[in-house]
Design an enzyme around this catalytic site. Structure first.
Site: not given
Ligand code: CP
Ligand code: NVA
Length: 308
Positions: A101, A128, A131, A223, A263, A291
């Site tokens: 990540r 992502h 997701q 989101d 999400c 997920r």
């Molecule tokens: N939706 C999602 O990816 O959540 P987290 O950031 O908690 O992993």
């Molecule tokens: N768009 C958000 C998604 C989190 C799962 C972020 O990148 O923070």
């Protein structure tokens, strides 16, 4: 052949269909694949916080019989304590798969370029894909089809939207996006998604007005307005996105019974109201649960057959 999952489009439509079918089986038969990862270890290298991605991967690996090593930003200091290519090459000698990540998407790409085991993108600033996989699974589970559905996304043209658009295009889902003009999705992703959508008989459109975009929607998706790493832009973003809240008023412009997706994590009172989140039309908790099943399918595909 060594395969990575950095974006949804790294996989063919046939492979993604296979993943959705496998996710369905994982959900139905809780013990499916129980010992497939015995003796294998997956590392999670996360530069940003996470609940769903981290826990779903950790639980999936454990349920498949493998082990997990979580490495947060403080542990690895990716690219600061040592170059990404050294981290990728060293970790590949210890583990069988790596979930990353990152902030910059090119860091995830760089990681994959130097890794000798499969690398999965657990979110970057650009996309992502894990997701989107769960989102497609959730929509198919709810509507029993994907092709011909209409999804409307309201809000920021961000990582979650980019992968969702790619998924919609590949599965023939019509997509409408409403965002402030300064926060439209990435131009090159929009173009390639447009081409892909056309090839699958689907349309994509953008509208500044969320009410226009919501018309005819089977699903309304949103989101956060401030993604991880954008905290300094918070005040400006809250002003720009104020007319884009997913509320009961907006819901009235979509199809009756339209489903709600997010999400998570959600900021109630910003991009979505508490009332809409808690409404019976919401698929949000199923989405979060899925997920686990979708990521388990991904692990089975990438790691179970000795993909090294
Ligand atoms: N939706 C999602 O990816 O959540 P987290 O950031 O908690 O992993
Ligand atoms: N768009 C958000 C998604 C989190 C799962 C972020 O990148 O923070």
């Amino acid at each position: 052949m060594l395969r990575h999952f950095l974006t949804l489009t790294d996989f063919s439509e046939t492979e993604l269909r296979g993943l959705l079918a496998c996710a369905k089986r994982c959900k139905r038969e809780r013990g499916y694949g129980r010992r497939t990862l015995t003796g294998k270890t997956v590392a999670l290298v996360f530069q940003k916080p996470s609940m769903r991605t981290r826990v779903a991967f950790e639980v999936a690996v454990l349920q498949l019989g493998g082990a997990v090593v979580y490495l947060g930003q403080e542990d690895i200091q990716l690219g600061q304590r040592e170059p990404i290519k050294d981290v990728a090459r060293v970790l590949s000698r210890y583990v069988d798969g790596i979930v990353v990540r990152t902030f910059a998407h090119r860091d995830a790409e760089e990681f994959a370029r130097h890794a000798s085991c499969p690398v999965i993108n657990g979110l970057s600033d650009l996309v992502h894909p894990c997701q989107a996989l769960a989102d497609l699974f959730t929509m198919e589970e709810c509507f029993h089809r994907l092709k011909g559905l209409t999804l409307c996304y309201v809000g920021d043209g961000n990582n979650v939207l980019h992968s969702l658009l790619e998924g919609c295009a590949m599965f023939g889902v019509h997509a409408a996006v409403a965002s402030p003009p300064g926060y439209r999705p990435d131009g090159s992703i929009w173009k390639s998604v447009g081409r892909r959508a056309k090839a699958h008989g689907a349309s994509i459109r953008w509208d500044e007005d969320p009410k226009n975009a919501a018309r005819g929607a089977d699903v309304l998706y949103t989101d956060v307005w401030v993604s991880m790493g954008q905290e300094r832009e918070r005040a400006k973003r809250l002003r720009a996105f104020r007319p884009y809240q997913l509320s009961r008023v907006l819901l009235q412009h979509a199809k009756p019974g339209c489903r709600i997706m997010h999400c998570l994590p959600a900021h109630r009172g910003e991009e979505i109201t508490d009332e809409v989140m808690e409404s019976p039309q919401s698929l949000i908790l199923a989405q979060a649960e899925n997920r686990l099943h979708a990521q388990k399918a991904l692990l089975l595909m990438l790691l179970a057959r000795g993909n090294r």
